[in-house]
Design an enzyme around this catalytic site. Structure first.
Site, PDB file in Angstrom:
ATOM      1  N   ASP A   1      10.121   9.183 126.523  1.00  7.47           N
ATOM      2  CA  ASP A   1       9.862   7.877 125.914  1.00  7.47           C
ATOM      3  C   ASP A   1       8.397   7.696 125.522  1.00  7.47           C
ATOM      4  O   ASP A   1       7.516   8.382 126.042  1.00  7.47           O
ATOM      5  CB  ASP A   1      10.210   6.765 126.917  1.00  7.47           C
ATOM      6  CG  ASP A   1      11.709   6.611 127.107  1.00  7.47           C
ATOM      7  OD1 ASP A   1      12.457   7.469 126.619  1.00  7.47           O
ATOM      8  OD2 ASP A   1      12.112   5.633 127.761  1.00  7.47           O
TER       9      ASP A   1
ATOM     10  N   HIS B   1       8.237  10.587 130.263  1.00  9.60           N
ATOM     11  CA  HIS B   1       7.377  10.024 129.219  1.00  9.60           C
ATOM     12  C   HIS B   1       6.457  11.108 128.695  1.00  9.60           C
ATOM     13  O   HIS B   1       5.658  11.655 129.471  1.00  9.60           O
ATOM     14  CB  HIS B   1       6.558   8.856 129.779  1.00  9.60           C
ATOM     15  CG  HIS B   1       7.402   7.697 130.211  1.00  9.60           C
ATOM     16  ND1 HIS B   1       8.056   7.663 131.416  1.00  9.60           N
ATOM     17  CD2 HIS B   1       7.721   6.543 129.571  1.00  9.60           C
ATOM     18  CE1 HIS B   1       8.731   6.533 131.506  1.00  9.60           C
ATOM     19  NE2 HIS B   1       8.554   5.830 130.396  1.00  9.60           N
TER      20      HIS B   1
HETATM   21 ZN    ZN Z   1       8.882   2.938 127.280  1.00 15.10          ZN
END
Ligand code: ZN
Length: 493
Positions: A306, A450
């Site tokens: 992400d 992430h």
């Molecule tokens: Zn996020």
């Protein structure tokens, strides 16, 4: 008078400054000495114990972790204990972990004469629900005792935080036989559907023989899903793989119309008491899933990244290419427009691209029109750069409400959550991130990472190797799920 003071003051200031410096210096050296002594003592204690303890400050659902690791010639162990604001829960979970760990250590002691290899153990946890009164958590226990197969076990509970009393499945369904029967019927149909998906035979015996005691505890997977995340070989032969049996709260609503169930779940209104036959649980997934998905015959896991693309994304793409793994990227529209070349490369190399909003707002705080504008603007940017508009979305913070859901549906997008949270943004420690990802993975898992953090990208080679060693194939979310329905939410396969 004035003149005198003027002459005298600089001298006094200098003296004051000097004495202050002396005080500070002596304090600093005292602190240093104490620290040195302290570390020295800890060091002596550690080397005699060969155990390392450390705490992470990650605020994961209001829970921090305590790690215990042992790395000797005969064993390599890493255990992550949850530390919640309930001492009763902490003690309960620690006791359960200790029992597992004790047994493992005995096996290690017995085996140390025979083997010259390390036995390994990883214990991690995931918290799926955490309210003031209840906590739902699953322990993932992976051990390789150099036997025929490494084992992957789970233990899961929904606990009352006051006294760590587990809420039983029977209590959840209002202590009713009808409720238990309905639940068992639903989980049996899930076993059959999963077996079929994996190209295995789902015979009648298999479903009939499900051991009811294995369903004593349950996990509140989210506000709408009751889940039983079994490892391989717990309820059906291990050749069938992990069995996470999820039951929709809506399908059980008539048995959940009481305060306890409503504290844990969002329970829809009961079926009106008209004498019509209850709708049978529809095996809709089995009908649409064909056996030619890459995950038909092999356990699959989807890595998701992400908040990018960012400065570390190209390096990540190199790793994925070198290790022949596929992943999914939930990108921010604003970042995509800054790194169009990277976004194009993600698409070209066969990874999924999903919408993670324009600039990471909490979508549940926006109006329907603002949600639509944000998602549509991001879709348009991705389409402009790559040539295709995404059909997967992940709301920032996983925050979704009926408005967001409706907008996703009207844009033809499915809502993709995750089943394994690596908490990589909090710890920024590649080793811990790898342990959590590999330790908590189950067949069909969607793993949250992430790619804006270098430490997360650094963890990826270890994650891919660790998952491959357990027989998992790394696929995109779309490959994992097959056909997705617009407006529907997915946490795992
Ligand atoms: Zn996020």
């Amino acid at each position: 008078m004035r003149q005198k003071t003027k002459q005298w003051q600089p001298q006094r200031r200098r003296n004051q400054r000097r004495s202050r410096l002396i005080v500070i210096a002596s304090r600093v050296s005292l602190v240093c000495a104490l620290l040195f002594l302290g570390y020295g003592l800890i060091d002596i204690w550690l080397s005699s114990n060969d155990e390392r303890y450390y705490f992470t400050s990650s605020q994961y659902n209001g829970v921090t972790s305590k790690f215990v690791t042992r790395d000797t010639l005969i064993e390599k162990t890493s255990i992550e204990y949850p530390i919640t604001n309930s001492p009763a829960v902490n003690a309960f979970v620690a006791k359960e972990i200790s029992a597992v760990d004790q047994e493992f250590r005995q096996t290690v002691q017995r085996g140390s004469q025979l083997h010259h290899q390390q036995m390994t153990q990883t214990i991690t946890y995931q918290i799926t629900l955490h309210t003031d009164e209840y906590i739902s958590l699953v322990l993932h226990i992976k051990q390789d005792t150099l036997g025929a197969h490494p084992t992957a076990m789970t233990k899961f509970w929904t606990l009352r935080k006051k006294d760590a009393a587990p809420v039983t499945t029977r209590q959840l369904v209002g202590d009713s036989d009808a409720g238990m029967n309905r639940l068992m019927k639903l989980v049996k149909s899930r076993v059959a559907a999963i077996a079929q998906q994996r190209g295995m035979i789902a015979n009648q015996r298999l479903a009939e023989d499900l051991p009811a005691e294995a369903f004593r505890h349950f996990l509140a997977q989210d506000r709408n899903t009751i889940s039983f995340p079994f490892g391989a070989g717990v309820i059906v032969p291990s050749s069938y793989g992990d069995m996470t049996l999820a039951v929709s709260v809506a399908d059980m609503k008539d048995s959940l119309q009481h305060p306890l169930a409503k504290q844990l779940f969002t329970v829809p209104a009961p079926t009106p008491p008209t004498p019509q036959p209850a709708p049978a649980p529809s095996p809709q997934t089995a009908a649409t899933q064909s056996t030619n998905t890459p995950c038909a015959n092999r356990p699959c896991v989807a890595l998701t990244f992400d908040d990018g693309p960012g400065p570390h994304t190209e390096r990540l793409l190199n790793t994925l290419r070198d290790k022949q793994a596929k992943a999914s990227f939930f990108v921010l529209g604003s970042k995509a427009s800054q790194h169009p070349g990277t976004l194009r490369r993600i698409a070209r190399e066969g990874h999924d691209i999903g919408n993670h909003s324009w600039n990471h707002p909490n979508l549940t705080s926006l109006s329907a029109a603002a949600v639509r504008d944000d998602l549509a603007r991001t879709n348009a940017t991705i389409k402009h750069i790559t040539g295709s508009s995404p059909i997967l979305a992940r709301a920032p913070y996983g925050a979704v409400n009926p408005i967001v859901q409706a907008e996703l549906r009207s844009l033809g997008m499915a809502s993709i959550m995750w089943s394994v949270d690596t908490r990589d943004w909090a710890d920024r420690n590649s080793e811990i991130i790898c342990q959590r990802a590999v330790g908590s993975a189950q067949s069909g898992a969607i793993i949250l990472l992430h790619d804006i953090h270098g430490t997360s990208v650094d963890a990826v080679p270890c994650i891919i190797d660790g998952l491959a060693k357990q027989g998992y194939q790394l696929v995109t979310v779309q490959q994992l799920l097959g056909v997705v329905t617009a407006g529907q939410e997915y946490r795992s396969r």
